[in-house]
Design a protein around this motif. Structure first.
Motif, mmCIF file in Angstrom:
data_model
loop_
_atom_site.group_PDB
_atom_site.id
_atom_site.type_symbol
_atom_site.label_atom_id
_atom_site.label_comp_id
_atom_site.label_asym_id
_atom_site.label_seq_id
_atom_site.Cartn_x
_atom_site.Cartn_y
_atom_site.Cartn_z
ATOM 1 N N THR B 30 0.826 -1.198 0.000
ATOM 2 C CA THR B 30 0.000 0.000 0.000
ATOM 3 C C THR B 30 0.867 1.257 0.000
ATOM 4 O O THR B 30 0.556 2.241 -0.664
ATOM 5 C CB THR B 30 -0.972 -0.032 1.198
ATOM 6 O OG1 THR B 30 -1.930 -1.068 0.954
ATOM 7 C CG2 THR B 30 -1.697 1.285 1.383
ATOM 8 N N ASP B 33 2.084 1.787 -3.387
ATOM 9 C CA ASP B 33 0.965 2.213 -4.222
ATOM 10 C C ASP B 33 0.557 3.648 -3.914
ATOM 11 O O ASP B 33 0.032 4.345 -4.776
ATOM 12 C CB ASP B 33 -0.221 1.264 -4.010
ATOM 13 C CG ASP B 33 -1.290 1.419 -5.084
ATOM 14 O OD1 ASP B 33 -0.940 1.792 -6.223
ATOM 15 O OD2 ASP B 33 -2.467 1.168 -4.790
ATOM 16 N N SER B 34 0.792 4.107 -2.676
ATOM 17 C CA SER B 34 0.380 5.472 -2.352
ATOM 18 C C SER B 34 1.294 6.486 -3.037
ATOM 19 O O SER B 34 0.905 7.618 -3.255
ATOM 20 C CB SER B 34 0.337 5.699 -0.844
ATOM 21 O OG SER B 34 1.629 5.551 -0.304
ATOM 22 N N GLY B 37 0.047 5.318 -7.059
ATOM 23 C CA GLY B 37 -1.280 4.793 -7.389
ATOM 24 C C GLY B 37 -2.321 5.329 -6.434
ATOM 25 O O GLY B 37 -2.215 6.463 -5.968
ATOM 26 N N HIS B 41 -3.457 -1.152 -3.052
ATOM 27 C CA HIS B 41 -2.987 -2.445 -3.555
ATOM 28 C C HIS B 41 -2.875 -3.492 -2.453
ATOM 29 O O HIS B 41 -3.317 -4.628 -2.619
ATOM 30 C CB HIS B 41 -1.651 -2.283 -4.281
ATOM 31 C CG HIS B 41 -1.236 -3.504 -5.053
ATOM 32 N ND1 HIS B 41 -2.054 -4.084 -5.994
ATOM 33 C CD2 HIS B 41 -0.119 -4.264 -5.014
ATOM 34 C CE1 HIS B 41 -1.436 -5.145 -6.502
ATOM 35 N NE2 HIS B 41 -0.267 -5.280 -5.925
ATOM 36 N N SER B 83 -5.921 -5.087 -9.836
ATOM 37 C CA SER B 83 -5.170 -6.307 -9.545
ATOM 38 C C SER B 83 -6.089 -7.536 -9.494
ATOM 39 O O SER B 83 -5.622 -8.647 -9.712
ATOM 40 C CB SER B 83 -4.395 -6.168 -8.233
ATOM 41 O OG SER B 83 -5.255 -5.765 -7.204
ATOM 42 N N THR B 132 5.089 -2.875 -14.828
ATOM 43 C CA THR B 132 3.867 -3.542 -14.368
ATOM 44 C C THR B 132 4.248 -4.905 -13.773
ATOM 45 O O THR B 132 5.426 -5.274 -13.736
ATOM 46 C CB THR B 132 2.883 -3.813 -15.528
ATOM 47 O OG1 THR B 132 3.438 -4.843 -16.366
ATOM 48 C CG2 THR B 132 2.624 -2.556 -16.349
ATOM 49 N N SER B 179 6.686 9.076 -12.351
ATOM 50 C CA SER B 179 6.579 7.693 -11.866
ATOM 51 C C SER B 179 7.950 7.031 -11.782
ATOM 52 O O SER B 179 8.109 5.975 -11.171
ATOM 53 C CB SER B 179 5.657 6.878 -12.775
ATOM 54 O OG SER B 179 6.249 6.671 -14.042
ATOM 55 N N ASP B 184 7.273 -0.602 -8.778
ATOM 56 C CA ASP B 184 5.872 -0.881 -9.106
ATOM 57 C C ASP B 184 5.239 -1.831 -8.089
ATOM 58 O O ASP B 184 5.771 -2.909 -7.821
ATOM 59 C CB ASP B 184 5.775 -1.481 -10.510
ATOM 60 C CG ASP B 184 4.334 -1.791 -10.873
ATOM 61 O OD1 ASP B 184 3.555 -0.821 -10.981
ATOM 62 O OD2 ASP B 184 3.986 -2.972 -11.012
ATOM 63 N N PRO B 185 4.094 -1.443 -7.495
ATOM 64 C CA PRO B 185 3.441 -2.296 -6.494
ATOM 65 C C PRO B 185 3.024 -3.654 -7.063
ATOM 66 O O PRO B 185 3.142 -4.677 -6.379
ATOM 67 C CB PRO B 185 2.207 -1.487 -6.082
ATOM 68 C CG PRO B 185 2.461 -0.095 -6.533
ATOM 69 C CD PRO B 185 3.370 -0.166 -7.705
#
Lengths: 138, 207
Positions: B30, B33-34, B37, B41, B83, B132, B179, B184-185
């Motif tokens: 997470t 992802d924060s 994203g 996640h 996901s 990804t 990015s 990548d999460p």
């Protein structure tokens, strides 16, 4: 499982947000005026009201608007697109004749509801919604 | 690669190990992802794999293929983020490719995972190098020809290699060059899947 009039293509609107899906559904039906005969269902957000995509809400909405003439599914972005594609690949989750329509969400929804309400078939509904991409704003 | 037969029990233990690992690593997923994203996640996968384990425990399927197919279906229906369909497709297609054999070899699993990973690439419209899941999954499946441990290491290295990459898919892609510099999460959680596979195989071998 069908709760809809079989002569019209059903429209499902899938957004990350419940209020967005509901509002776009109301907008499309409103703009179609008294002629909005095609069944429209919103499937936005997660069942607990959060942001996201729910396979359960999508399946429920598709079954609700399916009357046998096909179901056009319009989506906003990300997981909404992927979830519908994955459900279609499952083969047995969504009603037969359900199709993911490649169209802008808001404009495509209006075009789809108006076209479906004329009694047009799924191909014509998908084409009308997709045509909304060609309308440039500047 | 050893020719040990992997049965439904092995696949159940693998999925349980993934769930435990996702539980442990959820805060980190997470956090990653924060940065790029929408910070869900870890919790999304946690919810998904908890549902997978619950379903598998309630009705344990009898074949490796059925275990993965059932797990994939659960992920698609419970995750609520991108996901879900991506991991769901990975496991479901892999499961379908395994067919209804009572047990499979590691080579058969590798071939089936290749089918699953290709399906993920097709669903997401992405390729290795886009920052990804595929950046971990693709090298992992290649390295599986050597050993389960090699696959886990390749997945981990693949995830770390997403740090300098610019995200080309998903919400992170809207950030463009911003990015760059973030792991990548999805690639990170993909590495957990293969680490859990290696641990499950090693516990099996130690029996």
């Amino acid at each position: 499982m069908s709760g809809a009039d079989s002569s019209y293509v059903g429209i499902v609107l899938v957004s990350h947000s419940g209020p967005v899906a509901e509002s776009v559904a109301r907008l499309a039906v409103g703009l179609a005026g008294g002629g909005a005969k095609a069944p429209v269902a919103a499937a936005g957000g997660t069942p607990d009201g959060g942001l996201g995509t729910s396979a359960e809400l999508i399946t429920e909405a598709a079954r609700k608007v399916d009357g046998g003439a096909g179901v056009a599914v319009l989506v906003d972005l990300g997981s909404a697109v992927l979830t519908v594609k994955a459900l279609l690949a499952e083969g047995d989750e969504l009603p037969e004749g359900t199709r993911l329509v490649d169209a802008p969400f808001v404009e495509g929804a209006v075009a789809a509801v108006v076209t479906a309400s004329t009694g047009a078939g799924l191909d014509a509904v998908a084409a009308a919604a997709g045509e909304a991409y060609s309308y440039r704003k500047e | 690669m050893s020719e040990t037969a992997l049965d439904a029990g092995f696949f159940l233990r693998w999925m349980t190990a993934v769930a435990a690992s996702v539980d442990r690593e959820a805060p980190r997923l997470t956090e990653l992802d924060s940065a790029i994203g929408d910070a869900d996640h870890g919790s999304n996968l946690q919810r998904g794999f908890a549902a997978v384990v619950k379903t598998l425990e309630a009705e344990p399927p009898g074949t490796p293929g059925a275990v993965l197919t059932m797990a994939g279906r659960q992920l698609i229906s419970t995750v609520g983020g991108a996901s879900g369909p991506l991991y769901g497709t990975l496991l479901r297609r892999t499961g379908k490719a395994l067919g209804d054999a009572d047990s499979v070899t590691a080579d058969e699993l590798r071939a089936a995972l290749r089918t699953g990973v290709d399906a993920v690439a097709q669903l997401g419209g992405s390729a290795p190098g886009d920052a990804t899941m595929l950046d971990a999954l693709d090298p992992a499946v290649e390295a599986l020809a050597t050993s389960f441990r090699a696959a886990a290491e390749a997945a981990g290295q693949g995830a770390e290699a997403t740090v300098p990459l610019q995200a080309r898919k998903g919400r992170a892609s809207y950030l463009g060059e911003r990015s760059v510099g973030h792991q990548d999460p999805g690639a990170t959680s993909s590495a957990l899947l293969f680490t859990a596979l290696a641990e499950t195989a090693e516990q099996e071998a130690a029996k």
